[in-house]
Design a protein around this motif. Structure first.
Motif, PDB file in Angstrom:
ATOM      1  N   ALA A  87      17.939 -12.499 -54.318  1.00  0.00           N
ATOM      2  CA  ALA A  87      16.590 -13.036 -54.166  1.00  0.00           C
ATOM      3  C   ALA A  87      16.621 -14.425 -53.539  1.00  0.00           C
ATOM      4  O   ALA A  87      15.760 -14.769 -52.718  1.00  0.00           O
ATOM      5  CB  ALA A  87      15.897 -13.082 -55.526  1.00  0.00           C
ATOM      6  N   ASP A 136      16.869 -14.042 -49.819  1.00  0.00           N
ATOM      7  CA  ASP A 136      15.602 -13.603 -49.229  1.00  0.00           C
ATOM      8  C   ASP A 136      14.590 -14.751 -49.186  1.00  0.00           C
ATOM      9  O   ASP A 136      13.852 -14.909 -48.203  1.00  0.00           O
ATOM     10  CB  ASP A 136      15.025 -12.426 -50.026  1.00  0.00           C
ATOM     11  CG  ASP A 136      15.819 -11.150 -49.831  1.00  0.00           C
ATOM     12  OD1 ASP A 136      16.567 -11.057 -48.836  1.00  0.00           O
ATOM     13  OD2 ASP A 136      15.688 -10.230 -50.667  1.00  0.00           O
ATOM     14  N   THR A 158       7.867  -9.350 -42.113  1.00  0.00           N
ATOM     15  CA  THR A 158       7.836  -9.916 -43.463  1.00  0.00           C
ATOM     16  C   THR A 158       9.123  -9.565 -44.197  1.00  0.00           C
ATOM     17  O   THR A 158       9.811  -8.602 -43.849  1.00  0.00           O
ATOM     18  CB  THR A 158       6.639  -9.366 -44.255  1.00  0.00           C
ATOM     19  OG1 THR A 158       6.858  -7.967 -44.521  1.00  0.00           O
ATOM     20  CG2 THR A 158       5.330  -9.546 -43.484  1.00  0.00           C
ATOM     21  N   PRO A 159       9.452 -10.330 -45.252  1.00  0.00           N
ATOM     22  CA  PRO A 159      10.633  -9.988 -46.043  1.00  0.00           C
ATOM     23  C   PRO A 159      10.549  -8.584 -46.627  1.00  0.00           C
ATOM     24  O   PRO A 159      11.560  -7.883 -46.722  1.00  0.00           O
ATOM     25  CB  PRO A 159      10.632 -11.057 -47.149  1.00  0.00           C
ATOM     26  CG  PRO A 159       9.899 -12.208 -46.565  1.00  0.00           C
ATOM     27  CD  PRO A 159       8.847 -11.613 -45.687  1.00  0.00           C
ATOM     28  N   GLU A 160       9.341  -8.163 -47.014  1.00  0.00           N
ATOM     29  CA  GLU A 160       9.192  -6.823 -47.588  1.00  0.00           C
ATOM     30  C   GLU A 160       9.532  -5.737 -46.578  1.00  0.00           C
ATOM     31  O   GLU A 160      10.192  -4.738 -46.913  1.00  0.00           O
ATOM     32  CB  GLU A 160       7.758  -6.635 -48.103  1.00  0.00           C
ATOM     33  CG  GLU A 160       7.390  -7.492 -49.302  1.00  0.00           C
ATOM     34  CD  GLU A 160       6.978  -8.903 -48.928  1.00  0.00           C
ATOM     35  OE1 GLU A 160       6.668  -9.689 -49.827  1.00  0.00           O
ATOM     36  OE2 GLU A 160       6.967  -9.224 -47.703  1.00  0.00           O
ATOM     37  N   GLU A 161       9.077  -5.915 -45.346  1.00  0.00           N
ATOM     38  CA  GLU A 161       9.361  -4.925 -44.310  1.00  0.00           C
ATOM     39  C   GLU A 161      10.855  -4.894 -43.976  1.00  0.00           C
ATOM     40  O   GLU A 161      11.436  -3.821 -43.782  1.00  0.00           O
ATOM     41  CB  GLU A 161       8.541  -5.236 -43.061  1.00  0.00           C
ATOM     42  CG  GLU A 161       7.050  -4.960 -43.253  1.00  0.00           C
ATOM     43  CD  GLU A 161       6.187  -5.602 -42.183  1.00  0.00           C
ATOM     44  OE1 GLU A 161       5.007  -5.213 -42.085  1.00  0.00           O
ATOM     45  OE2 GLU A 161       6.692  -6.488 -41.446  1.00  0.00           O
ATOM     46  N   ARG A 162      11.474  -6.057 -43.942  1.00  0.00           N
ATOM     47  CA  ARG A 162      12.915  -6.083 -43.682  1.00  0.00           C
ATOM     48  C   ARG A 162      13.686  -5.479 -44.845  1.00  0.00           C
ATOM     49  O   ARG A 162      14.677  -4.767 -44.643  1.00  0.00           O
ATOM     50  CB  ARG A 162      13.371  -7.523 -43.408  1.00  0.00           C
ATOM     51  CG  ARG A 162      12.797  -8.083 -42.101  1.00  0.00           C
ATOM     52  CD  ARG A 162      13.461  -9.383 -41.721  1.00  0.00           C
ATOM     53  NE  ARG A 162      13.115 -10.486 -42.603  1.00  0.00           N
ATOM     54  CZ  ARG A 162      12.037 -11.247 -42.465  1.00  0.00           C
ATOM     55  NH1 ARG A 162      11.169 -11.005 -41.488  1.00  0.00           N
ATOM     56  NH2 ARG A 162      11.794 -12.240 -43.299  1.00  0.00           N
ATOM     57  N   ALA A 163      13.233  -5.743 -46.066  1.00  0.00           N
ATOM     58  CA  ALA A 163      13.886  -5.146 -47.236  1.00  0.00           C
ATOM     59  C   ALA A 163      13.740  -3.631 -47.212  1.00  0.00           C
ATOM     60  O   ALA A 163      14.652  -2.896 -47.610  1.00  0.00           O
ATOM     61  CB  ALA A 163      13.289  -5.715 -48.522  1.00  0.00           C
ATOM     62  N   GLY A 164      12.585  -3.141 -46.730  1.00  0.00           N
ATOM     63  CA  GLY A 164      12.389  -1.702 -46.628  1.00  0.00           C
ATOM     64  C   GLY A 164      13.358  -1.062 -45.655  1.00  0.00           C
ATOM     65  O   GLY A 164      13.914   0.005 -45.920  1.00  0.00           O
ATOM     66  N   GLN A 206      16.774  -0.949 -47.285  1.00  0.00           N
ATOM     67  CA  GLN A 206      16.841   0.072 -48.336  1.00  0.00           C
ATOM     68  C   GLN A 206      16.983   1.465 -47.723  1.00  0.00           C
ATOM     69  O   GLN A 206      17.780   2.283 -48.196  1.00  0.00           O
ATOM     70  CB  GLN A 206      15.583   0.012 -49.207  1.00  0.00           C
ATOM     71  CG  GLN A 206      15.581   1.042 -50.332  1.00  0.00           C
ATOM     72  CD  GLN A 206      14.357   0.896 -51.231  1.00  0.00           C
ATOM     73  OE1 GLN A 206      13.644  -0.081 -51.162  1.00  0.00           O
ATOM     74  NE2 GLN A 206      14.122   1.891 -52.053  1.00  0.00           N
ATOM     75  N   ALA A 264      12.785 -16.452 -45.985  1.00  0.00           N
ATOM     76  CA  ALA A 264      11.330 -16.552 -45.900  1.00  0.00           C
ATOM     77  C   ALA A 264      10.882 -17.999 -45.704  1.00  0.00           C
ATOM     78  O   ALA A 264       9.924 -18.282 -44.982  1.00  0.00           O
ATOM     79  CB  ALA A 264      10.694 -15.971 -47.156  1.00  0.00           C
TER      80      ALA A 264
END
Length: 618
Positions: free
Chosen positions: A571, A574, A380-386, A389, A578
């Protein structure tokens, strides 16, 4: 503590250099000098000369040069003051104490060293008794030879609460308590008793070879498996390393130092001929221990157990080392087979098994990348963003700013290769009909009222277009305070042309250098790099009028708008990624992707609207 030149000169004059070096190499008389094979590099023909009259040594092979103090610090890894104290003791000189309290501590420590030496001798004697049979069997089963037992001074603490106490009664109970050998209960009426009972005893020595503590290994079941000496005047477990006294000289010949987890790992590797090995004293590596390691080698090799706990310890060490990394200070790692420690490996396959791993250690940059990459899924985008980071945070922790920037670029480059997925070259001309939208070749599903505009499409397909990129970079040049504040987001922006990328890197380098920046300073840096001509007023040919591209804008508003623009562009990228993922899933029959596309197009429309408002200067 500083020592006067007069004291050091007298110390050198009273020290016969050849007698200091003789225990380490075989000396041959050569006229008024001595010669030997150099202890600092491998050679068969002597090129190492010692001149007692002048008080120095010199190697014509590797250019090693120095006096008696330098020889002890280089050959044995002793700190300067420890080398001075050792030479002064042999010369009958007293090292000046800085104050009465320091002198008192030194005298007390000297007395306690004698107590610890007596304890080590007693434990060694008990190993040879009938009571020590089980301990001898344990050591034999571990493949530890009698010669290795003698070399490391291994002993045995028999059962009984007062065996050591009685044997060393003449030393005084207070000193035995101060050394951590006896435990004094809190209740005044209760007697002191032995700390170590029924354990194989492994002496821990300082860099001068003096016993300062013990590690006791239990025989049979029970906890704790290892019992270490407590913190004492002599023993600070976080500021020393097991086997440091022997590993120091060995590391200079082997050109490496190896860190393992436990005492038995050190002893096992030593038995295989790998003497340049140390271990922390039952704790995670500390900053002080890292400092000791870097004095021996600029890139120590961490060879921890292959289980989860061992690999977790390796990552903790890597993270702890980050603030102290420098061009000449790093770490390397060896991944052992799952479920095996170095001692297991040596016993099963001999020295060749461990050498095969040690010959190809993994650099720190690779080890941390692999750990973070595999820490969570990246679906997911959130996991890749994590992941992104965490990588940026690790790079930011590095104290050397130029090295931090190189780590950042390296990791983000790998991140881009890992997470950027190519768009499908062809999309179906039509798919499931729905009044909410339709397919368009090359774009996927587009809702009929989606405000997707040229800026969003450019970001999603080819990176940020040139006018927008020029506007953002011009804003950063006019308002340099924003560079450091948005360094992470700025590093992730995908620019369509290389000129923008060049300017971006120059700005980040300047911000991370730590120097104070203003408009004139930024302009000077960019001109020197030939990158200033790329920047304009941010509006030429673009129809844009951002507040941050105008030098006379209100600085507070310009900085705020610039931050919003950078975040919005990030954004957009991203969201574009997505959307590509959702399109692929929809083509594969995932019905949930349909609604996700709607949501993403709505979000894309909001960001595009916000960019348009900023571009109009509203």
């Amino acid at each position: 503590m500083s020592l006067s030149p007069a004291f050091l000169d007298e110390l050198r004059a009273r020290t016969l250099l050849s007698s200091v070096i003789a225990p380490h190499v075989k000396l041959t008389k050569a006229g008024r000098e001595y010669k030997a094979c150099c202890p600092f590099h491998d050679e068969k023909t002597p090129s190492f000369y010692i001149n007692d009259e002048k008080g120095f040594y010199h190697c014509f092979g590797c250019q090693a040069h120095g006096d008696a103090i330098r020889f002890l610090t280089d050959s044995r890894g002793l700190p300067f003051m420890d080398a001075v104290k050792e030479l002064a003791a042999k010369a009958g000189m007293e090292v000046p104490a800085p104050d009465p309290r320091a002198r008192e501590r030194a005298d007390r420590a000297s007395t306690l060293h004698d107590v610890m030496a007596a304890a080590q001798q007693w434990f060694a004697q008990q190993l040879e008794t009938a009571e020590g049979a089980a301990a001898r069997d344990y050591l034999k089963n571990r493949g530890i030879s009698p010669l290795t037992i003698q070399r490391f001074g291994i002993g045995f603490a028999p059962e009984g609460r007062a065996r050591l106490k009685a044997a060393l009664n003449d030393q005084g109970q207070d000193k035995l308590v101060d050394c951590g050998l006896l435990i004094r209960p809190d209740e005044p009426k209760k007697e002191t008793y032995d700390r170590f009972r029924g354990r194989v005893m492994i002496p821990i020595r300082d860099q001068r070879g003096r016993v300062i503590g013990f590690g006791g290994r239990i025989l049979g079941p029970g906890e704790p498996k290892y019992l270490n000496s407590p913190e004492t005047v002599l023993f600070d477990k976080g500021r020393t390393l097991y086997n440091i006294d022997r590993a120091g000289p060995a590391s200079r010949k082997a050109n490496r130092v190896i860190v393992v987890e436990g005492y038995m790992d050190v002893i096992g590797l030593d038995g295989a001929g790998i003497a340049e090995t140390v271990a922390p004293n039952g704790t995670a590596l500390t900053e002080a221990q890292l400092g000791l390691l870097w004095r021996l080698d600029p890139a120590p090799i961490l060879c921890f157990d292959g289980d989860a706990a061992g690999q977790k310890a390796a990552i903790r060490a890597a993270i702890r080392a980050l603030p102290h990394l420098a061009p000449e200070r790093t770490l390397r790692f060896v991944a052992l087979p799952a479920g095996q420690d170095p001692d297991d490996l040596v016993r099963a396959g001999g020295r060749g098994a461990i050498d095969a791993l040690l010959d190809s250690p993994e650099p720190l940059v690779d080890r941390l990348w692999r750990h973070e990459r595999d820490a969570t899924p990246l679906s997911t985008p959130e996991e890749r963003a994590g992941l992104r980071q965490r990588l940026v945070e690790h790079a930011s922790a590095i104290g050397d700013r130029s090295l931090a920037q190189l780590y950042r670029e390296e990791w983000l480059g790998r991140f881009a290769e890992l997470t950027v997925r190519p768009r499908p070259r062809h999309a179906p001309a039509a798919t499931r009909p729905d009044r909410r939208g339709r397919w368009q070749p090359g774009r996927g599903f587009v809702p009929p009222e989606s405000p997707t505009g040229p800026v969003a499409r450019a970001i999603g397909e080819a990176g940020i277009d040139q006018p927008t990129a020029r506007a953002v970079l011009t804003g950063l040049a006019l308002y340099p305070a924003a560079i450091a504040d948005h360094a992470e987001a700025l590093a992730h922006l995908a620019f369509a042309d290389r000129s923008a990328d060049q300017v971006r890197h120059r700005l980040l380098d300047a911000a991370l250098s730590g120097q104070a920046l203003d408009r004139e300073g930024i302009a000077t840096i960019l001109r020197a790099a030939g990158a200033y001509t790329y920047l304009g007023d941010g509006r030429r040919g673009s129809g844009m009028s951002f507040t941050f591209t105008r030098p006379d804008s209100d600085p507070e508003r310009a900085l705020r708008d610039l931050g919003v623009a950078i975040e919005t562009l990030g954004a957009q990228a991203d969201i574009a990624q997505a959307l590509a993922d959702a399109t692929e899933r929809l083509k594969g029959g995932d019905e949930t992707a349909w609604d996700e596309q709607l949501r993403l197009h709505a979000a894309q429309g909001e960001t595009t609207k916000r960019l348009a408002e900023l571009a109009a200067g509203d």
